[in-house]
Scaffold this motif. Structure first.
Motif, PDB file in Angstrom:
ATOM      1  N   ILE A   1       0.843  -1.191   0.000  1.00 36.22           N
ATOM      2  CA  ILE A   1       0.000   0.000   0.000  1.00 36.22           C
ATOM      3  C   ILE A   1       0.883   1.248   0.000  1.00 36.22           C
ATOM      4  O   ILE A   1       1.782   1.381   0.823  1.00 36.22           O
ATOM      5  CB  ILE A   1      -0.921   0.037   1.228  1.00 36.22           C
ATOM      6  N   HIS A   2       0.640   2.127  -0.946  1.00 34.66           N
ATOM      7  CA  HIS A   2       1.288   3.433  -0.977  1.00 34.66           C
ATOM      8  C   HIS A   2       0.185   4.480  -0.913  1.00 34.66           C
ATOM      9  O   HIS A   2      -1.003   4.158  -0.967  1.00 34.66           O
ATOM     10  CB  HIS A   2       2.091   3.618  -2.268  1.00 34.66           C
ATOM     11  N   SER A   3       0.584   5.750  -0.834  1.00 36.45           N
ATOM     12  CA  SER A   3      -0.411   6.805  -0.853  1.00 36.45           C
ATOM     13  C   SER A   3       0.176   8.007  -1.569  1.00 36.45           C
ATOM     14  O   SER A   3       1.280   8.440  -1.268  1.00 36.45           O
ATOM     15  CB  SER A   3      -0.804   7.169   0.583  1.00 36.45           C
ATOM     16  N   LEU A   4      -0.576   8.495  -2.545  1.00 38.43           N
ATOM     17  CA  LEU A   4      -0.060   9.599  -3.348  1.00 38.43           C
ATOM     18  C   LEU A   4      -0.548  10.927  -2.773  1.00 38.43           C
ATOM     19  O   LEU A   4      -1.742  11.107  -2.569  1.00 38.43           O
ATOM     20  CB  LEU A   4      -0.522   9.428  -4.800  1.00 38.43           C
ATOM     21  N   PHE A   5       0.378  11.828  -2.539  1.00 35.27           N
ATOM     22  CA  PHE A   5       0.040  13.105  -1.910  1.00 35.27           C
ATOM     23  C   PHE A   5       0.712  14.249  -2.667  1.00 35.27           C
ATOM     24  O   PHE A   5       1.906  14.208  -2.926  1.00 35.27           O
ATOM     25  CB  PHE A   5       0.515  13.083  -0.456  1.00 35.27           C
ATOM     26  N   ILE A   6      -0.085  15.236  -3.058  1.00 41.55           N
ATOM     27  CA  ILE A   6       0.463  16.447  -3.659  1.00 41.55           C
ATOM     28  C   ILE A   6       0.022  17.603  -2.764  1.00 41.55           C
ATOM     29  O   ILE A   6      -1.097  18.108  -2.894  1.00 41.55           O
ATOM     30  CB  ILE A   6      -0.052  16.661  -5.097  1.00 41.55           C
TER      31      ILE A   6
ATOM     32  N   ASN B   1      12.992   2.445   2.113  1.00 36.87           N
ATOM     33  CA  ASN B   1      13.275   3.700   1.397  1.00 36.87           C
ATOM     34  C   ASN B   1      12.023   4.531   1.128  1.00 36.87           C
ATOM     35  O   ASN B   1      11.969   5.298   0.169  1.00 36.87           O
ATOM     36  CB  ASN B   1      13.992   3.409   0.072  1.00 36.87           C
ATOM     37  N   HIS B   2      11.027   4.358   1.984  1.00 37.97           N
ATOM     38  CA  HIS B   2       9.780   5.115   1.841  1.00 37.97           C
ATOM     39  C   HIS B   2      10.053   6.620   1.682  1.00 37.97           C
ATOM     40  O   HIS B   2       9.430   7.300   0.875  1.00 37.97           O
ATOM     41  CB  HIS B   2       8.897   4.855   3.056  1.00 37.97           C
ATOM     42  N   SER B   3      11.008   7.112   2.472  1.00 38.75           N
ATOM     43  CA  SER B   3      11.260   8.557   2.448  1.00 38.75           C
ATOM     44  C   SER B   3      11.825   9.026   1.114  1.00 38.75           C
ATOM     45  O   SER B   3      11.841  10.217   0.821  1.00 38.75           O
ATOM     46  CB  SER B   3      12.224   8.943   3.565  1.00 38.75           C
ATOM     47  N   GLU B   4      12.293   8.086   0.293  1.00 39.89           N
ATOM     48  CA  GLU B   4      12.828   8.494  -1.020  1.00 39.89           C
ATOM     49  C   GLU B   4      11.785   8.363  -2.122  1.00 39.89           C
ATOM     50  O   GLU B   4      12.073   8.588  -3.296  1.00 39.89           O
ATOM     51  CB  GLU B   4      14.036   7.626  -1.372  1.00 39.89           C
TER      52      GLU B   4
ATOM     53  N   TYR C   1       4.666  12.976  -3.235  1.00 40.78           N
ATOM     54  CA  TYR C   1       5.359  11.893  -2.546  1.00 40.78           C
ATOM     55  C   TYR C   1       4.399  10.914  -1.889  1.00 40.78           C
ATOM     56  O   TYR C   1       3.191  11.133  -1.842  1.00 40.78           O
ATOM     57  CB  TYR C   1       6.367  12.435  -1.534  1.00 40.78           C
ATOM     58  N   CYS C   2       5.005   9.810  -1.404  1.00 34.69           N
ATOM     59  CA  CYS C   2       4.225   8.752  -0.778  1.00 34.69           C
ATOM     60  C   CYS C   2       4.022   9.096   0.692  1.00 34.69           C
ATOM     61  O   CYS C   2       4.952   9.479   1.381  1.00 34.69           O
ATOM     62  CB  CYS C   2       4.956   7.427  -0.916  1.00 34.69           C
ATOM     63  N   THR C   3       2.775   8.953   1.183  1.00 37.96           N
ATOM     64  CA  THR C   3       2.523   9.229   2.597  1.00 37.96           C
ATOM     65  C   THR C   3       2.013   8.010   3.331  1.00 37.96           C
ATOM     66  O   THR C   3       1.243   8.106   4.267  1.00 37.96           O
ATOM     67  CB  THR C   3       1.459  10.333   2.801  1.00 37.96           C
ATOM     68  N   GLU C   4       2.407   6.828   2.853  1.00 36.20           N
ATOM     69  CA  GLU C   4       2.028   5.613   3.578  1.00 36.20           C
ATOM     70  C   GLU C   4       3.313   4.838   3.754  1.00 36.20           C
ATOM     71  O   GLU C   4       3.908   4.416   2.766  1.00 36.20           O
ATOM     72  CB  GLU C   4       1.016   4.815   2.749  1.00 36.20           C
ATOM     73  N   TYR C   5       3.740   4.674   4.998  1.00 31.78           N
ATOM     74  CA  TYR C   5       5.034   4.033   5.220  1.00 31.78           C
ATOM     75  C   TYR C   5       5.086   2.689   4.494  1.00 31.78           C
ATOM     76  O   TYR C   5       4.249   1.828   4.731  1.00 31.78           O
ATOM     77  CB  TYR C   5       5.307   3.845   6.712  1.00 31.78           C
TER      78      TYR C   5
ATOM     79  N   LYS D   1      -4.866  13.766  -2.004  1.00 30.50           N
ATOM     80  CA  LYS D   1      -4.179  12.616  -1.442  1.00 30.50           C
ATOM     81  C   LYS D   1      -5.064  11.395  -1.546  1.00 30.50           C
ATOM     82  O   LYS D   1      -6.260  11.484  -1.346  1.00 30.50           O
ATOM     83  CB  LYS D   1      -3.873  12.924   0.019  1.00 30.50           C
ATOM     84  N   LYS D   2      -4.450  10.257  -1.888  1.00 35.90           N
ATOM     85  CA  LYS D   2      -5.259   9.038  -1.980  1.00 35.90           C
ATOM     86  C   LYS D   2      -4.373   7.811  -1.837  1.00 35.90           C
ATOM     87  O   LYS D   2      -3.286   7.769  -2.378  1.00 35.90           O
ATOM     88  CB  LYS D   2      -5.936   9.014  -3.360  1.00 35.90           C
TER      89      LYS D   2
END
Ligand code: HEC
Ligand SMILES: [Cu+2]
Length: 381
Positions: A159-164, A235-238, A227-231, A170-171
């Protein structure tokens, strides 16, 4: 329904430093931004309007009704119907108002308008690939100003989450299904001059492009963060990329065309290296011998190594092609079969280019005549 920025600035003067930007929110880059910020401010100010007087009253009571130690407390339990009705009905009305305002925005954000410009989004550990159709893929999201844009999103792994943030959009993206979101960008990116861009290019020669440092894309556009807002792992932070908003559809079409395939002036090796960075290989495969999620590409081509099945394999063209299109067919010993398939996402020329790149960074690659050495110099530039 939602007041324009000017009247907003009058209602809440301290929060809105200028028309597009408050001191704690990023620029308002989409049609949602105003609504979302408005509802946010509404809820915040109503909360403060209750919280501050209540806390002040409580503190005042503490001081005013303080009793000496040992004094018996008196109980006072009589009713005051008008008072109780006021503090029940008043806040209820406010809460319902907040809910209704929030729902209006929410439903609007849930429903992509007919005929939106559709971009496919593939999220993976740890990066993004945008699908512009006709075999054009790119990690950056390029869209058109004032054009409702729909993202059809899927994940190849977790699971990822797209955030602008600038779009207040965000979704979540869930493996095994498509999720959709939409927005209408209202602020276009700017393009810096060719001279400025050349200067930046010179600064970062050889290294991968540093978006944060330069604040423009390698093509010179200013951008919004995505960026992704779901841990989603180490390398989630990248897991970051950028949104570029073009002024016109023609400009976007030109950009898509320019990125659709290897130009005749680009060597296969250089294109292969570009794809290595652009298509997420770099997240799992190093080129300096470090073991990441997958084996390093350094000296890989032409080498022989064991597979999880116990067989040995020689890394040559057919094997590399298969590894890219059907990664699970032959799994390297000591690694998890987590590589996503690039079937249908890399053209034959793309795959040949990656092979040329792999050859160029391998001591084991069968040596070829002088032409090879020449193109190596070319791509080093
Ligand atoms: C999510 C991480 C991930 C990404 C992204 C990824 N790979 Fe892999 N790759 C792996 C893993 C793990 C293996 C080893 C297990 C296997 O064989 O499936 C592997 C194996 C390979 C192999 C075989 C290596 C060997 O030692 O025999 C090749 C070639 C390869 N990948 C190419 C690519 C290319 C080209 C890309 C980008 C277009 C890419 N990979 C993207 C994880 C990844
Ligand atoms: Cu993620």
């Amino acid at each position: 329904m939602f007041p324009a920025n000017e009247s907003l600035a009058m209602t809440f003067p301290t929060l809105l430093a200028d028309l597009n930007e408050s001191f704690w929110f990023p620029i308002q880059g989409s049609s949602f931004a105003e609504e979302v910020d408005w509802v946010y401010d509404l809820i915040l100010y109503i909360s403060l309007a209750f919280f501050i007087p209540m806390m002040a009253f409580m503190a005042w009571c503490l001081v005013k009704y303080i009793k000496a130690r040992g004094t018996k407390a008196e109980s006072q339990t009589s009713h005051n119907t008008p008072l109780e009705l006021t503090w029940s009905i008043g806040p209820s009305v406010l809460l319902v108002w907040m809910f209704v305002q929030g729902s209006i925005s929410f439903l609007d954000m849930r429903t992509p308008p007919e005929g939106s410009y559709d971009v496919g989004v593939q999220a993976f550990k740890w990066g993004w690939t945008m699908d512009y159709g006709n075999g054009v893929f790119h990690p950056e999201l390029h869209i058109v100003k004032d054009e409702p844009t729909k993202l059809s999103m899927r994940s190849t792994d977790v699971i990822h989450s797209l955030f602008i943030p600038a779009f207040r959009a965000k979704k979540d993206i869930v493996p095994g299904r498509y999720n959709y979101m939409w927005f209408k960008p209202t602020v276009a990116s700017e393009k810096i001059s060719d001279e400025e861009l050349a200067k930046l290019k010179k600064q970062s020669e050889g290294a991968t492009w540093d978006y944060d440092m330069h604040q423009v894309t390698p093509e010179g556009y200013t951008f919004f963060d995505l960026y992704c807002t779901e841990y989603c792992g180490k390398n989630h932070s990248e897991m970051q990329t950028v949104v570029v908003v073009h002024e016109t559809q023609a400009e976007l079409d030109a950009w898509i065309k320019a990125n659709s395939a290897r130009g005749s002036d680009v060597s296969q090796e250089a294109w292969g290296e570009l794809l290595y960075n652009r298509r997420g290989c770099a997240g799992c495969h190093s080129i300096d011998g470090t073991k990441l999620v997958g084996p390093s590409f350094k000296d890989l081509y032409g080498s022989e190594h064991p597979l999880a099945s116990g067989d040995n394999v020689l890394v040559e063209e057919n094997y590399v092609r298969e590894s890219i299109i059907a990664p699970k067919a032959k799994v390297v010993a000591g690694y998890q079969p987590v590589m996503p398939s690039y079937k249908g996402q890399l053209s034959d020329d793309d795959i040949d280019s990656i092979i040329a790149f792999l050859k160029s960074i391998s001591e084991n690659a069968p040596s070829e005549p002088a032409a090879e050495a020449e193109s190596e110099e070319e791509s080093a530039e």
